[in-house]
Design a protein around this motif. Structure first.
Motif, PDB file in Angstrom:
ATOM      1  N   PRO A 101       0.834  -1.212   0.000  1.00 59.93           N
ATOM      2  CA  PRO A 101       0.000   0.000   0.000  1.00 59.93           C
ATOM      3  C   PRO A 101       0.864   1.255   0.000  1.00 59.93           C
ATOM      4  CG  PRO A 101      -0.003  -1.003   2.168  1.00 59.93           C
ATOM      5  CD  PRO A 101       0.751  -1.936   1.265  1.00 59.93           C
ATOM      6  N   GLU A 102       0.298   2.334  -0.540  1.00 60.27           N
ATOM      7  CA  GLU A 102       1.047   3.593  -0.606  1.00 60.27           C
ATOM      8  C   GLU A 102       1.340   4.161   0.775  1.00 60.27           C
ATOM      9  OE1 GLU A 102      -1.066   6.271  -3.115  1.00 60.27           O
ATOM     10  OE2 GLU A 102      -1.117   4.855  -4.768  1.00 60.27           O
ATOM     11  N   SER A 103       0.392   3.992   1.688  1.00 58.99           N
ATOM     12  CA  SER A 103       0.571   4.468   3.060  1.00 58.99           C
ATOM     13  C   SER A 103      -0.218   3.547   3.985  1.00 58.99           C
ATOM     14  CB  SER A 103       0.085   5.914   3.197  1.00 58.99           C
ATOM     15  OG  SER A 103      -1.316   5.962   3.048  1.00 58.99           O
ATOM     16  N   PRO A 104       0.093   3.571   5.279  1.00 62.34           N
ATOM     17  CA  PRO A 104      -0.652   2.705   6.205  1.00 62.34           C
ATOM     18  C   PRO A 104      -2.150   3.003   6.232  1.00 62.34           C
ATOM     19  CG  PRO A 104       1.345   3.496   7.244  1.00 62.34           C
ATOM     20  CD  PRO A 104       1.222   4.216   5.940  1.00 62.34           C
ATOM     21  N   GLY A 105      -2.532   4.209   5.905  1.00 64.78           N
ATOM     22  CA  GLY A 105      -3.945   4.580   5.874  1.00 64.78           C
ATOM     23  C   GLY A 105      -4.694   3.988   4.701  1.00 64.78           C
ATOM     24  N   LYS A 106      -3.971   3.514   3.689  1.00 68.25           N
ATOM     25  CA  LYS A 106      -4.614   2.968   2.491  1.00 68.25           C
ATOM     26  C   LYS A 106      -4.666   1.441   2.487  1.00 68.25           C
ATOM     27  CE  LYS A 106      -3.889   6.915  -0.378  1.00 68.25           C
ATOM     28  NZ  LYS A 106      -3.812   7.399  -1.724  1.00 68.25           N
ATOM     29  N   ILE A 107      -4.478   0.833   3.643  1.00 66.11           N
ATOM     30  CA  ILE A 107      -4.596  -0.622   3.748  1.00 66.11           C
ATOM     31  C   ILE A 107      -6.072  -0.980   3.632  1.00 66.11           C
ATOM     32  CG2 ILE A 107      -4.293  -2.611   5.256  1.00 66.11           C
ATOM     33  CD1 ILE A 107      -1.837  -1.218   6.416  1.00 66.11           C
ATOM     34  N   GLN A 108      -6.386  -1.923   2.754  1.00 69.67           N
ATOM     35  CA  GLN A 108      -7.772  -2.305   2.487  1.00 69.67           C
ATOM     36  C   GLN A 108      -8.067  -3.635   3.183  1.00 69.67           C
ATOM     37  OE1 GLN A 108      -7.743  -2.475  -1.738  1.00 69.67           O
ATOM     38  NE2 GLN A 108      -7.656  -0.263  -1.981  1.00 69.67           N
ATOM     39  N   PHE A 109      -8.589  -3.565   4.394  1.00 64.57           N
ATOM     40  CA  PHE A 109      -8.841  -4.771   5.179  1.00 64.57           C
ATOM     41  C   PHE A 109      -9.959  -5.627   4.588  1.00 64.57           C
ATOM     42  CE2 PHE A 109      -6.947  -1.915   8.375  1.00 64.57           C
ATOM     43  CZ  PHE A 109      -5.872  -2.702   8.731  1.00 64.57           C
ATOM     44  N   ILE A 110     -11.030  -4.998   4.133  1.00 64.95           N
ATOM     45  CA  ILE A 110     -12.170  -5.746   3.605  1.00 64.95           C
ATOM     46  C   ILE A 110     -11.782  -6.452   2.306  1.00 64.95           C
ATOM     47  CG2 ILE A 110     -14.548  -5.578   2.767  1.00 64.95           C
ATOM     48  CD1 ILE A 110     -14.221  -5.090   5.765  1.00 64.95           C
ATOM     49  N   LYS A 111     -11.070  -5.751   1.433  1.00 65.29           N
ATOM     50  CA  LYS A 111     -10.629  -6.365   0.179  1.00 65.29           C
ATOM     51  C   LYS A 111      -9.676  -7.530   0.473  1.00 65.29           C
ATOM     52  CE  LYS A 111      -8.639  -5.336  -4.304  1.00 65.29           C
ATOM     53  NZ  LYS A 111      -8.044  -4.320  -5.179  1.00 65.29           N
ATOM     54  N   PHE A 112      -8.776  -7.335   1.432  1.00 66.75           N
ATOM     55  CA  PHE A 112      -7.853  -8.402   1.814  1.00 66.75           C
ATOM     56  C   PHE A 112      -8.617  -9.608   2.339  1.00 66.75           C
ATOM     57  CE2 PHE A 112      -5.156 -10.331   5.218  1.00 66.75           C
ATOM     58  CZ  PHE A 112      -4.261 -10.962   4.378  1.00 66.75           C
ATOM     59  N   TYR A 113      -9.633  -9.377   3.161  1.00 67.45           N
ATOM     60  CA  TYR A 113     -10.444 -10.471   3.697  1.00 67.45           C
ATOM     61  C   TYR A 113     -11.100 -11.257   2.567  1.00 67.45           C
ATOM     62  CZ  TYR A 113     -14.377 -12.862   5.830  1.00 67.45           C
ATOM     63  OH  TYR A 113     -15.280 -13.811   6.187  1.00 67.45           O
ATOM     64  N   HIS A 114     -11.684 -10.553   1.585  1.00 66.02           N
ATOM     65  CA  HIS A 114     -12.373 -11.237   0.490  1.00 66.02           C
ATOM     66  C   HIS A 114     -11.397 -12.009  -0.398  1.00 66.02           C
ATOM     67  CE1 HIS A 114     -16.302  -9.745   1.410  1.00 66.02           C
ATOM     68  NE2 HIS A 114     -15.890  -8.483   1.389  1.00 66.02           N
ATOM     69  N   VAL A 115     -10.239 -11.430  -0.672  1.00 64.69           N
ATOM     70  CA  VAL A 115      -9.242 -12.119  -1.495  1.00 64.69           C
ATOM     71  C   VAL A 115      -8.684 -13.336  -0.758  1.00 64.69           C
ATOM     72  CG1 VAL A 115      -6.978 -11.867  -2.584  1.00 64.69           C
ATOM     73  CG2 VAL A 115      -8.653 -10.058  -2.812  1.00 64.69           C
ATOM     74  N   MET A 116      -8.416 -13.176   0.530  1.00 59.40           N
ATOM     75  CA  MET A 116      -7.886 -14.286   1.324  1.00 59.40           C
ATOM     76  C   MET A 116      -8.921 -15.400   1.437  1.00 59.40           C
ATOM     77  SD  MET A 116      -5.004 -14.824   2.677  1.00 59.40           S
ATOM     78  CE  MET A 116      -4.173 -15.690   3.954  1.00 59.40           C
ATOM     79  N   ARG A 117     -10.173 -15.032   1.594  1.00 57.36           N
ATOM     80  CA  ARG A 117     -11.258 -16.024   1.659  1.00 57.36           C
ATOM     81  C   ARG A 117     -11.348 -16.809   0.355  1.00 57.36           C
ATOM     82  NH1 ARG A 117     -17.516 -14.573   2.131  1.00 57.36           N
ATOM     83  NH2 ARG A 117     -18.283 -16.691   2.316  1.00 57.36           N
ATOM     84  N   ALA A 118     -11.233 -16.118  -0.776  1.00 58.82           N
ATOM     85  CA  ALA A 118     -11.267 -16.790  -2.073  1.00 58.82           C
ATOM     86  C   ALA A 118     -10.082 -17.744  -2.217  1.00 58.82           C
ATOM     87  CB  ALA A 118     -11.273 -15.755  -3.200  1.00 58.82           C
ATOM     88  N   GLU A 119      -8.908 -17.328  -1.747  1.00 63.27           N
ATOM     89  CA  GLU A 119      -7.731 -18.194  -1.832  1.00 63.27           C
ATOM     90  C   GLU A 119      -7.905 -19.456  -0.988  1.00 63.27           C
ATOM     91  OE1 GLU A 119      -4.927 -18.040  -3.653  1.00 63.27           O
ATOM     92  OE2 GLU A 119      -5.706 -16.275  -4.668  1.00 63.27           O
ATOM     93  N   VAL A 120      -8.485 -19.314   0.203  1.00 62.86           N
ATOM     94  CA  VAL A 120      -8.713 -20.482   1.063  1.00 62.86           C
ATOM     95  C   VAL A 120      -9.726 -21.423   0.418  1.00 62.86           C
ATOM     96  CG1 VAL A 120      -9.622 -21.216   3.299  1.00 62.86           C
ATOM     97  CG2 VAL A 120      -8.004 -19.330   3.178  1.00 62.86           C
ATOM     98  N   HIS A 121     -10.781 -20.866  -0.180  1.00 60.97           N
ATOM     99  CA  HIS A 121     -11.762 -21.709  -0.875  1.00 60.97           C
ATOM    100  C   HIS A 121     -11.117 -22.446  -2.052  1.00 60.97           C
ATOM    101  CE1 HIS A 121     -15.422 -20.881   1.288  1.00 60.97           C
ATOM    102  NE2 HIS A 121     -15.130 -19.583   1.290  1.00 60.97           N
ATOM    103  N   ASP A 122     -10.256 -21.759  -2.789  1.00 58.99           N
ATOM    104  CA  ASP A 122      -9.541 -22.416  -3.890  1.00 58.99           C
ATOM    105  C   ASP A 122      -8.646 -23.536  -3.372  1.00 58.99           C
ATOM    106  OD1 ASP A 122     -10.711 -20.794  -5.758  1.00 58.99           O
ATOM    107  OD2 ASP A 122      -8.969 -19.480  -6.011  1.00 58.99           O
TER     108      ASP A 122
END
Length: 77
Positions: free
Chosen positions: A22-43
């Motif tokens: 991320p460009e800065s600590p304020g731009k960390i996308q927790f929800i997007k990370f959760y959805h991507v990580m969830r998809a990876e676990v399902h795969d």
């Protein structure tokens, strides 16, 4: 304390590998990370269910059990 630090480091590495730095600590996308990580676990589970060789499955389950046992032993200390 070390276990929590280790889990946070692993999550940070996963974030960087999946979404990039991320460009800065304020731009960390927790929800997007959760959805991507969830998809990876399902795969991962989908690939596991498609494996033909039962010994590969046994080896993966045994490895996961050893890792889980290590985490539990660290928490018990």
């Amino acid at each position: 304390m070390r276990l929590i630090l280790l889990v946070l480091i692993i999550l940070a590495v996963c974030y960087v590998l999946l979404l990039g730095v991320p460009e800065s600590p304020g731009k960390i996308q927790f929800i997007k990370f959760y959805h991507v990580m969830r998809a990876e676990v399902h795969d991962l589970f989908d690939h596991f269910s498609l494996m033909q060789n039962p010994w590969v499955k046994v080896t993966l389950i045994a490895g996961a059990a050893l890792i889980f046992t290590g985490f539990v032993r660290q928490l018990a200390r």
